[in-house]
Design a protein around this motif. Structure first.
Motif, mmCIF file in Angstrom:
data_model
loop_
_atom_site.group_PDB
_atom_site.id
_atom_site.type_symbol
_atom_site.label_atom_id
_atom_site.label_comp_id
_atom_site.label_asym_id
_atom_site.label_seq_id
_atom_site.Cartn_x
_atom_site.Cartn_y
_atom_site.Cartn_z
ATOM 1 N N GLN A 67 -46.605 -41.602 65.461
ATOM 2 C CA GLN A 67 -47.516 -40.458 65.590
ATOM 3 C C GLN A 67 -48.237 -40.209 64.273
ATOM 4 O OE1 GLN A 67 -48.247 -38.498 68.237
ATOM 5 N NE2 GLN A 67 -46.873 -39.510 69.677
ATOM 6 N N HIS A 334 -56.145 -44.166 71.416
ATOM 7 C CA HIS A 334 -55.562 -44.458 70.101
ATOM 8 C C HIS A 334 -54.112 -44.875 70.282
ATOM 9 C CE1 HIS A 334 -54.522 -40.291 70.788
ATOM 10 N NE2 HIS A 334 -53.845 -40.160 69.668
ATOM 11 N N HIS A 336 -51.103 -43.652 69.393
ATOM 12 C CA HIS A 336 -49.919 -42.777 69.411
ATOM 13 C C HIS A 336 -49.052 -43.034 70.644
ATOM 14 C CE1 HIS A 336 -51.795 -39.800 66.341
ATOM 15 N NE2 HIS A 336 -51.237 -40.856 65.782
ATOM 16 N N HIS A 339 -49.906 -41.991 74.007
ATOM 17 C CA HIS A 339 -51.210 -42.397 74.541
ATOM 18 C C HIS A 339 -51.312 -43.887 74.857
ATOM 19 C CE1 HIS A 339 -53.356 -38.567 74.441
ATOM 20 N NE2 HIS A 339 -52.545 -38.291 73.439
ATOM 21 N N HIS A 401 -56.576 -36.917 62.466
ATOM 22 C CA HIS A 401 -55.465 -37.206 63.380
ATOM 23 C C HIS A 401 -55.111 -38.685 63.422
ATOM 24 C CE1 HIS A 401 -52.866 -36.469 66.808
ATOM 25 N NE2 HIS A 401 -53.483 -37.407 67.495
ATOM 26 N N ASP A 420 -56.721 -35.564 71.855
ATOM 27 C CA ASP A 420 -55.999 -34.908 70.749
ATOM 28 C C ASP A 420 -56.848 -34.187 69.696
ATOM 29 O OD1 ASP A 420 -53.750 -35.792 71.965
ATOM 30 O OD2 ASP A 420 -53.225 -37.293 70.462
HETATM 31 ZN ZN LIG Z 1 -52.587 -38.538 69.004
#
Ligand SMILES: [Zn+2]
Length: 478
Positions: A67, A334, A336, A339, A401, A420
């Protein structure tokens, strides 16, 4: 005859022996023995039963595994501070945290108090009623990091407890007891064989792995040992380190349940069922429970956008509006961990997964199952086009982010999907922008994208550039 008689005698003896040797009875006896020692070490059953409230203030460092802004280690480390308060006789739980992490600044409090349950956002100056508050689910994480409360629970639910065996922790012998809380999988507790203190616990979360809790630096408060330090490990890696700066026992916590007068009260947020919304001709937003994917109908195929939780169900819903066209592409916003959950589902559809070049290895690792992953990576921009529609997949990173962020832009419709950075709250009241929102707005301006509708991976409500501007302009209350 004599032999037979002996046989009976032996059988009788054996039967007597079996009842003492029975593995379940032995286990129950050993479990009770350990629990008795533990209760004594934690101030006695009576004192634990009269333990009605606890307030703990803490400072925490979280390691953002999977993350962080970059796709691999070293992971970002984020600091926050907070307070947890529990009161058992009225089933009250209050938890507040403020800090930064992942391009977010936050200062929130959750109050679980039956009909008077609220989510407070101190940055925005708002209080939102919680419609279906559940004390056990909400307080479980706090109980699991507070040994005295785990021991209290173990005593209350001793009928679910089993002795698993002995194990070494930091060179000392520990007895391991497992039991089941009201919610979640069984938890194993490691008690020091001499002091009977809880030094470690473990749970296995399916699909996530081994969650390990370590407790250090015990101090005696009101006759009960409380740890002053705690560490959470996920699959062996440090995920969270916390120092408890203050622990209060049996103080009155009612003041903490009050919603400050200064906060404006918003409408309650209802449960969020799985829905399909038509955003435009052949463009659908499908999702629920806080995660959404967008599907774009092309002449002879479909582009799926977003890889958050529940992609298989969202594809099933898609089939009610677009019955047969194959999903040819699945776009990952992305890297993370929350996701890239959709990667196996898109691979199973035979789709090519599109991801940022920088996120290729994370996406490959997310591809579980037997189907070979078809992966196409994007350096800066990828255009998918046919006679009727143009779809641009653009890396607008870096943001606060993530270093790389793929947005999906439909120029004719002025529609953009992202994850996000700008999420419309379900009650429609936009809070002040956080760093990730600001850097997102900056990136949109840099790329000179003409936008009418902002679609997010985490809301069923779409926003407008005016909503984004409202967030940027809104002052932070606290
Ligand atoms: Zn994210």
């Amino acid at each position: 005859m004599k032999k037979f008689a002996l046989g009976i005698t032996a059988a009788v003896l054996l039967t007597g022996g079996v009842s003492a040797q029975n593995i379940t009875e032995q286990n129950v006896a050993r479990t009770q023995e350990i629990i008795a020692g533990v209760l004594e070490a934690y101030g006695g059953a009576e004192r634990l039963a009269s333990l009605n409230s606890i307030v703990i203030e803490h400072q925490t460092t979280a390691t953002a595994v999977g993350q962080s802004r970059a796709p691999g280690p070293p992971w970002d480390r984020n600091n926050n501070q907070g307070q947890d308060a529990i009161q058992f006789d009225d089933s009250i739980f209050v938890t507040g945290t403020s800090g930064t992490g992942g391009g977010f600044e936050f200062d929130n409090t959750t109050i679980i108090n039956a009909e008077q349950s609220y989510q407070l956002n101190h940055r925005a100056g708002t209080a939102t009623p919680i419609s279906q508050a559940d004390f056990n689910t909400a307080s479980g994480p706090f109980i699991r990091v507070t040994p005295a409360l785990l021991v209290r629970q173990l005593n209350l639910r001793a009928n679910t407890a089993r002795y698993l065996g002995d194990a070494e922790v930091d060179g000392r012998s520990h007895a391991v007891i497992s039991f089941v809380m009201q919610t979640g999988p069984a938890i194993s507790l490691y008690f020091d064989q001499e002091s009977y203190r809880l030094n470690k616990s473990e749970r296995v979360l399916p699909g996530f792995g081994l969650i390990e809790y370590r407790f250090y630096d015990y101090d005696n408060i009101a006759g009960i040992p409380f740890n002053q330090r705690f560490e959470l490990l996920v699959n062996g890696d440090t995920n969270l380190e916390r120092r408890n700066t203050s622990t209060q026992v049996n103080s009155d916590i009612t003041a903490l349940t009050q919603v400050p007068e200064s906060l404006s009260r918003l409408a309650a947020i209802d449960p969020d069922p799985l829905t399909t919304q038509k955003l435009g001709e052949g463009v659908y937003l499908i999702g629920g429970s806080g995660t959404y994917a967008m599907f774009i109908e092309m002449d002879d195929y479909v582009i799926a956008v977003g890889g958050a939780a529940g992609i298989p169900q969202r594809i099933s819903e898609l089939r009610k509006v677009i019955a047969t066209k194959p999903i040819r592409y699945g776009v990952m916003t992305h890297h993370h961990s929350d996701h890239v959950l959709g990667v196996p589902a898109y691979a199973a559809e035979g789709a090519t997964v599109i991801a940022s070049n920088a996120h290729a290895s994370v996406v490959r690792a997310a591809a579980t199952g037997d189907v070979e992953l078809k992966l196409e990576t994007v350096e800066t921009r990828r255009v998918l086009e046919d006679a009727d529609r143009r779809v641009e997949i653009i890396d607008i990173g870096p943001t606060a982010h993530t270093e790389h962020l793929l947005v999906t832009y439909l120029p004719a419709e002025g529609l953009l999907f992202e994850a996000d950075h700008f999420t419309m709250p379900r009650n429609g009241v936009v809070p002040p922008a956080v760093s990730s929102t600001r850097s997102f707005a900056g990136a949109l301006a840099r790329h000179q994208l003409e936008i009418k509708t902002l679609v997010s991976a985490h809301s069923p409500l779409t926003g407008t550039p005016q909503d984004l501007q409202t967030a940027l302009d809104k002052p932070v209350v606290r």
